[in-house]
Write an enzyme that holds these catalytic residues in place. Structure first.
Site, PDB file in Angstrom:
ATOM      1  N   LYS A  95      32.239  60.252  33.818  1.00 27.22           N
ATOM      2  CA  LYS A  95      33.214  60.359  34.896  1.00 27.22           C
ATOM      3  C   LYS A  95      32.526  60.289  36.271  1.00 27.22           C
ATOM      4  O   LYS A  95      31.290  60.348  36.369  1.00 27.22           O
ATOM      5  CB  LYS A  95      33.996  61.660  34.743  1.00 27.22           C
ATOM      6  CG  LYS A  95      34.783  61.756  33.436  1.00 27.22           C
ATOM      7  CD  LYS A  95      35.472  63.112  33.324  1.00 27.22           C
ATOM      8  CE  LYS A  95      36.191  63.283  32.003  1.00 27.22           C
ATOM      9  NZ  LYS A  95      36.845  64.604  31.873  1.00 27.22           N
ATOM     10  N   TYR A 135      45.142  58.447  30.475  1.00 32.01           N
ATOM     11  CA  TYR A 135      45.561  59.816  30.171  1.00 32.01           C
ATOM     12  C   TYR A 135      47.053  59.895  29.821  1.00 32.01           C
ATOM     13  O   TYR A 135      47.670  60.945  30.001  1.00 32.01           O
ATOM     14  CB  TYR A 135      45.280  60.720  31.372  1.00 32.01           C
ATOM     15  CG  TYR A 135      43.823  61.043  31.589  1.00 32.01           C
ATOM     16  CD1 TYR A 135      43.063  61.660  30.602  1.00 32.01           C
ATOM     17  CD2 TYR A 135      43.197  60.746  32.800  1.00 32.01           C
ATOM     18  CE1 TYR A 135      41.723  61.969  30.808  1.00 32.01           C
ATOM     19  CE2 TYR A 135      41.858  61.064  33.013  1.00 32.01           C
ATOM     20  CZ  TYR A 135      41.122  61.671  32.020  1.00 32.01           C
ATOM     21  OH  TYR A 135      39.797  61.977  32.226  1.00 32.01           O
ATOM     22  N   PHE A 143      48.554  69.322  35.111  1.00 31.23           N
ATOM     23  CA  PHE A 143      47.339  68.853  35.784  1.00 31.23           C
ATOM     24  C   PHE A 143      47.160  67.336  35.700  1.00 31.23           C
ATOM     25  O   PHE A 143      46.121  66.808  36.086  1.00 31.23           O
ATOM     26  CB  PHE A 143      46.103  69.541  35.177  1.00 31.23           C
ATOM     27  CG  PHE A 143      46.011  69.433  33.676  1.00 31.23           C
ATOM     28  CD1 PHE A 143      45.553  68.276  33.063  1.00 31.23           C
ATOM     29  CD2 PHE A 143      46.397  70.509  32.878  1.00 31.23           C
ATOM     30  CE1 PHE A 143      45.462  68.178  31.686  1.00 31.23           C
ATOM     31  CE2 PHE A 143      46.317  70.422  31.491  1.00 31.23           C
ATOM     32  CZ  PHE A 143      45.847  69.243  30.885  1.00 31.23           C
ATOM     33  N   ARG A 171      31.536  63.686  19.808  1.00 34.67           N
ATOM     34  CA  ARG A 171      32.204  64.837  20.426  1.00 34.67           C
ATOM     35  C   ARG A 171      31.320  66.080  20.380  1.00 34.67           C
ATOM     36  O   ARG A 171      31.338  66.913  21.295  1.00 34.67           O
ATOM     37  CB  ARG A 171      33.523  65.120  19.702  1.00 34.67           C
ATOM     38  CG  ARG A 171      34.537  63.998  19.786  1.00 34.67           C
ATOM     39  CD  ARG A 171      35.332  64.028  21.045  1.00 34.67           C
ATOM     40  NE  ARG A 171      36.228  65.171  21.105  1.00 34.67           N
ATOM     41  CZ  ARG A 171      37.090  65.403  22.093  1.00 34.67           C
ATOM     42  NH1 ARG A 171      37.149  64.574  23.127  1.00 34.67           N
ATOM     43  NH2 ARG A 171      37.871  66.456  22.086  1.00 34.67           N
ATOM     44  N   THR A 177      35.537  71.015  25.781  1.00 35.55           N
ATOM     45  CA  THR A 177      36.131  70.581  27.047  1.00 35.55           C
ATOM     46  C   THR A 177      35.738  71.514  28.191  1.00 35.55           C
ATOM     47  O   THR A 177      35.426  71.072  29.305  1.00 35.55           O
ATOM     48  CB  THR A 177      37.668  70.529  26.920  1.00 35.55           C
ATOM     49  OG1 THR A 177      38.018  69.624  25.872  1.00 35.55           O
ATOM     50  CG2 THR A 177      38.297  70.051  28.217  1.00 35.55           C
ATOM     51  N   ARG A 188      27.814  68.853  28.008  1.00 38.40           N
ATOM     52  CA  ARG A 188      28.538  69.747  28.916  1.00 38.40           C
ATOM     53  C   ARG A 188      27.918  71.134  28.967  1.00 38.40           C
ATOM     54  O   ARG A 188      27.896  71.776  30.020  1.00 38.40           O
ATOM     55  CB  ARG A 188      30.006  69.851  28.485  1.00 38.40           C
ATOM     56  CG  ARG A 188      30.817  68.596  28.767  1.00 38.40           C
ATOM     57  CD  ARG A 188      32.177  68.657  28.119  1.00 38.40           C
ATOM     58  NE  ARG A 188      33.018  67.515  28.465  1.00 38.40           N
ATOM     59  CZ  ARG A 188      34.076  67.120  27.752  1.00 38.40           C
ATOM     60  NH1 ARG A 188      34.416  67.803  26.657  1.00 38.40           N
ATOM     61  NH2 ARG A 188      34.785  66.076  28.127  1.00 38.40           N
ATOM     62  N   ASN A 198      33.681  68.184  34.189  1.00 37.57           N
ATOM     63  CA  ASN A 198      32.920  68.258  32.932  1.00 37.57           C
ATOM     64  C   ASN A 198      32.221  66.948  32.563  1.00 37.57           C
ATOM     65  O   ASN A 198      31.822  66.745  31.429  1.00 37.57           O
ATOM     66  CB  ASN A 198      33.822  68.747  31.791  1.00 37.57           C
ATOM     67  CG  ASN A 198      34.992  67.821  31.520  1.00 37.57           C
ATOM     68  OD1 ASN A 198      35.085  66.728  32.065  1.00 37.57           O
ATOM     69  ND2 ASN A 198      35.898  68.274  30.669  1.00 37.57           N
ATOM     70  N   HIS A 201      33.756  61.890  29.065  1.00 36.97           N
ATOM     71  CA  HIS A 201      34.912  61.800  28.165  1.00 36.97           C
ATOM     72  C   HIS A 201      34.499  61.095  26.885  1.00 36.97           C
ATOM     73  O   HIS A 201      33.686  60.161  26.912  1.00 36.97           O
ATOM     74  CB  HIS A 201      36.047  61.001  28.820  1.00 36.97           C
ATOM     75  CG  HIS A 201      37.115  60.578  27.848  1.00 36.97           C
ATOM     76  ND1 HIS A 201      38.160  61.395  27.483  1.00 36.97           N
ATOM     77  CD2 HIS A 201      37.269  59.427  27.142  1.00 36.97           C
ATOM     78  CE1 HIS A 201      38.924  60.766  26.612  1.00 36.97           C
ATOM     79  NE2 HIS A 201      38.405  59.560  26.385  1.00 36.97           N
ATOM     80  N   GLU A 212      41.480  53.333  23.304  1.00 34.17           N
ATOM     81  CA  GLU A 212      40.704  53.418  24.551  1.00 34.17           C
ATOM     82  C   GLU A 212      39.748  52.248  24.702  1.00 34.17           C
ATOM     83  O   GLU A 212      39.561  51.729  25.815  1.00 34.17           O
ATOM     84  CB  GLU A 212      39.962  54.754  24.589  1.00 34.17           C
ATOM     85  CG  GLU A 212      40.907  55.941  24.751  1.00 34.17           C
ATOM     86  CD  GLU A 212      40.206  57.279  24.750  1.00 34.17           C
ATOM     87  OE1 GLU A 212      40.842  58.268  25.179  1.00 34.17           O
ATOM     88  OE2 GLU A 212      39.033  57.355  24.325  1.00 34.17           O
TER      89      GLU A 212
END
Length: 237
Positions: A95, A135, A143, A171, A177, A188, A198, A201, A212
């Site tokens: 990100k 998203y 949010f 993951r 998260t 993270r 964070n 993704h 995706e």
């Protein structure tokens, strides 16, 4: 292609063994040996010796040994094909906060050290409309707008990684998260502090990964290749 080679080799080997029991005149086996050699197109050096055995003076012993070797190779190809089917692809994005903090090399190296293979990568600043598509499953959450604003606030490094179990274990490499709940050693857990920043993704399942990847990349952007390291990562003894 490998399944076709496997089936051809297996049939040739079994036919050779069956015929050798039925008729001594089949021991010479030049036709089958040549056909098998052509099917493999020189991929295995052992086939040249197999062909020589089939045409030697001691053809009976040579043919049976060669046929057994060919059958063994065909099973090896089947194992390789089954393994190839286990490989999967996942979408990973660094990100804007991860890019701006200079964490690209650190994050990429963690996937590389694990043994996963990078098959697509690009740096892009997504529009807010594009972020909303990414998203879309969170559009009912309070949010949602802030999340889309952030993803479109700067450059994102979009990637596709390939490997056995890469979706689930990717993951695990990323961590929870909430960085505060991420284990030390995860991306993270080591590099982020709060949920809103964070840094990375990752697809959470096979269908999500498929969606995706197709959203962020064109099919022609994905590269299929064999890494020199794969035999040391997935080698079958």
């Amino acid at each position: 292609m490998s399944s076709l080679i496997y089936r051809s080799a297996s049939r040739a080997a079994r036919s050779a063994l069956s015929a050798s029991r039925a008729s001594p005149f089949f021991f010479e086996g030049r036709a089958v040996a040549a056909a098998a050699t052509t099917a493999f197109r020189g991929k295995f050096s052992s086939l040249s010796s197999f062909y020589e055995k089939a045409n030697s003076k001691s053809a009976s012993q040579g043919w049976i040994a060669g046929a057994l070797s060919l059958l063994q190779v065909s099973y090896m190809l089947q194992d390789q094909e089954a393994h190839a089917a286990e490989l999967e692809r996942t979408f990973i994005a660094i990100k804007p906060d991860g890019v701006q903090r200079g964490l690209i090399a650190e994050i990429v190296s963690r996937f590389e050290r694990k043994g996963y293979k990078l098959v697509a990568i690009k740096l892009v600043v997504p529009s807010k409309e594009f972020a909303q598509k990414h998203y879309h499953d969170l559009k009912e959450r309070p949010f949602f707008n802030g999340l889309c604003d952030f993803l479109s606030s700067g450059p994102v490094l979009a990637m596709v990684w390939e490997g056995e179990g890469v979706i689930k274990y990717g993951r695990k490499l990323i961590g929870a998260t909430d960085p505060q709940k991420s284990e030390p050693g995860t991306i993270r857990g080591d590099l982020a502090v709060v949920v809103g920043r964070n840094i990375i993704h990752g697809s959470d399942g096979p269908e999500t990964a498929k969606d995706e990847i197709s959203l962020w990349f064109e099919p022609t952007d994905l590269v299929s290749y064999t890494s020199n390291a794969e035999k040391w990562i997935y080698g079958v003894n």
